[in-house]
Design a protein around this motif. Structure first.
Motif, PDB file in Angstrom:
ATOM      1  N   UNK A 176       0.850  -1.188   0.000  1.00 34.26           N
ATOM      2  CA  UNK A 176       0.000   0.000   0.000  1.00 34.26           C
ATOM      3  C   UNK A 176       0.884   1.236   0.000  1.00 34.26           C
ATOM      4  N   UNK A 177       0.453   2.279  -0.701  1.00 38.43           N
ATOM      5  CA  UNK A 177       1.275   3.497  -0.701  1.00 38.43           C
ATOM      6  C   UNK A 177       1.377   4.067   0.712  1.00 38.43           C
ATOM      7  N   UNK A 178       2.586   4.454   1.076  1.00 41.11           N
ATOM      8  CA  UNK A 178       2.799   5.035   2.402  1.00 41.11           C
ATOM      9  C   UNK A 178       2.566   6.538   2.339  1.00 41.11           C
ATOM     10  N   UNK A 179       2.076   7.111   3.432  1.00 39.44           N
ATOM     11  CA  UNK A 179       1.916   8.570   3.441  1.00 39.44           C
ATOM     12  C   UNK A 179       3.295   9.220   3.338  1.00 39.44           C
ATOM     13  N   UNK A 180       3.350  10.429   2.797  1.00 41.48           N
ATOM     14  CA  UNK A 180       4.649  11.084   2.667  1.00 41.48           C
ATOM     15  C   UNK A 180       5.306  11.266   4.029  1.00 41.48           C
ATOM     16  N   UNK A 181       6.606  11.167   4.037  1.00 37.25           N
ATOM     17  CA  UNK A 181       7.356  11.367   5.268  1.00 37.25           C
ATOM     18  C   UNK A 181       7.230  12.833   5.685  1.00 37.25           C
ATOM     19  N   UNK A 182       7.090  13.065   6.971  1.00 41.27           N
ATOM     20  CA  UNK A 182       7.025  14.437   7.456  1.00 41.27           C
ATOM     21  C   UNK A 182       8.204  14.703   8.377  1.00 41.27           C
ATOM     22  N   UNK A 183       8.700  15.908   8.282  1.00 45.89           N
ATOM     23  CA  UNK A 183       9.790  16.349   9.151  1.00 45.89           C
ATOM     24  C   UNK A 183       9.462  17.744   9.667  1.00 45.89           C
ATOM     25  N   UNK A 217       8.081  16.355   3.565  1.00 39.46           N
ATOM     26  CA  UNK A 217       9.309  16.464   2.778  1.00 39.46           C
ATOM     27  C   UNK A 217      10.324  15.469   3.309  1.00 39.46           C
ATOM     28  N   UNK A 218      11.231  15.058   2.459  1.00 38.28           N
ATOM     29  CA  UNK A 218      12.243  14.090   2.883  1.00 38.28           C
ATOM     30  C   UNK A 218      13.462  14.772   3.495  1.00 38.28           C
ATOM     31  N   UNK A 219      14.062  15.691   2.760  1.00 37.01           N
ATOM     32  CA  UNK A 219      15.290  16.333   3.231  1.00 37.01           C
ATOM     33  C   UNK A 219      15.330  17.819   2.879  1.00 37.01           C
ATOM     34  N   UNK A 220      14.495  18.607   3.516  1.00 40.11           N
ATOM     35  CA  UNK A 220      14.554  20.044   3.221  1.00 40.11           C
ATOM     36  C   UNK A 220      15.866  20.630   3.750  1.00 40.11           C
ATOM     37  N   UNK A 278      -5.595  26.363   0.328  1.00 36.97           N
ATOM     38  CA  UNK A 278      -4.351  25.638   0.534  1.00 36.97           C
ATOM     39  C   UNK A 278      -4.601  24.297   1.212  1.00 36.97           C
ATOM     40  N   UNK A 279      -3.687  23.391   0.968  1.00 39.03           N
ATOM     41  CA  UNK A 279      -3.727  22.129   1.683  1.00 39.03           C
ATOM     42  C   UNK A 279      -3.119  22.370   3.041  1.00 39.03           C
ATOM     43  N   UNK A 280      -3.737  21.875   4.062  1.00 41.87           N
ATOM     44  CA  UNK A 280      -3.202  22.061   5.412  1.00 41.87           C
ATOM     45  C   UNK A 280      -2.591  20.768   5.901  1.00 41.87           C
ATOM     46  N   UNK A 281      -1.466  20.886   6.568  1.00 37.23           N
ATOM     47  CA  UNK A 281      -0.810  19.742   7.190  1.00 37.23           C
ATOM     48  C   UNK A 281      -0.746  20.084   8.667  1.00 37.23           C
ATOM     49  N   UNK A 282      -1.242  19.194   9.492  1.00 37.30           N
ATOM     50  CA  UNK A 282      -1.285  19.465  10.929  1.00 37.30           C
ATOM     51  C   UNK A 282      -0.163  18.782  11.673  1.00 37.30           C
ATOM     52  N   UNK A 283       0.309  19.450  12.687  1.00 33.54           N
ATOM     53  CA  UNK A 283       1.309  18.855  13.569  1.00 33.54           C
ATOM     54  C   UNK A 283       0.606  17.834  14.455  1.00 33.54           C
ATOM     55  N   UNK A 284       1.334  16.802  14.905  1.00 33.28           N
ATOM     56  CA  UNK A 284       0.691  15.782  15.746  1.00 33.28           C
ATOM     57  C   UNK A 284       0.309  16.321  17.110  1.00 33.28           C
TER      58      UNK A 284
END
Length: 153
Positions: free
Chosen positions: A19-26, A98-101, A147-153
């Motif tokens: 299954x596709x994994x969600x994008x890595x977050x940093x 993002x992987x390596x900003x 905009x797409x929103x990305x939430x912190x855990x």
């Protein structure tokens, strides 16, 4: 040969397709020498706009880049009252997909922030979008309308 191909297909049919994994977050790392007392969120724009935005902003804080996006550190809550364009990603807590900003711009001052209003207006201009102001105290629209929103855990 046909028998060999059929047995190979039979083996492949038994395997599970991952299954596709969600994008890595940093979390974007604000340099420790800078004061981030207001908390940090990040505004991501497609990488093709990165240099243009950086060159035309009157003042820029910490800016990070990776293949798909450039990320501007803004004070926490900079999504209130601003309808960020649909191509942007607003990341609460500066937790970005993002992987390596990498840090590509460090501010001259002591804070990591890019002022959100000039950034918002410049982003709208380079993307050819009319600025949209949300009602007071309401975050920018959901992914379908802004905009797409990305939430912190």
């Amino acid at each position: 040969m046909l028998k060999n191909a059929m047995s190979h297909l039979h083996l492949l049919a038994g395997r599970r397709v991952p299954e596709p994994r969600p994008p890595r977050t940093v979390r974007l790392p604000v340099p420790p020498s800078l004061s981030a007392e207001l908390g940090c969120d990040a505004v991501g724009v497609p990488a093709r706009y990165g240099f243009r935005l950086l060159a035309h902003l009157p003042r820029a804080g910490c800016v990070f880049a990776e293949d798909e996006h450039w990320w501007w550190i803004v004070p926490a809550g900079s999504d209130l009252d601003l309808g960020w364009p649909p191509q942007t990603v607003y990341a609460k807590g500066a937790l970005v997909p993002a992987a390596r900003p990498r840090l590509v711009h460090r501010p001259d001052g002591r804070t990591p922030y890019t002022p959100p209003i000039p950034l918002f207006l410049m982003v709208c201009q380079v993307m050819g979008v009319t600025p949209s102001w949300a009602p007071s105290g309401v975050p920018s629209p959901s992914p379908s309308g802004g905009s797409r929103a990305v939430s912190a855990p």
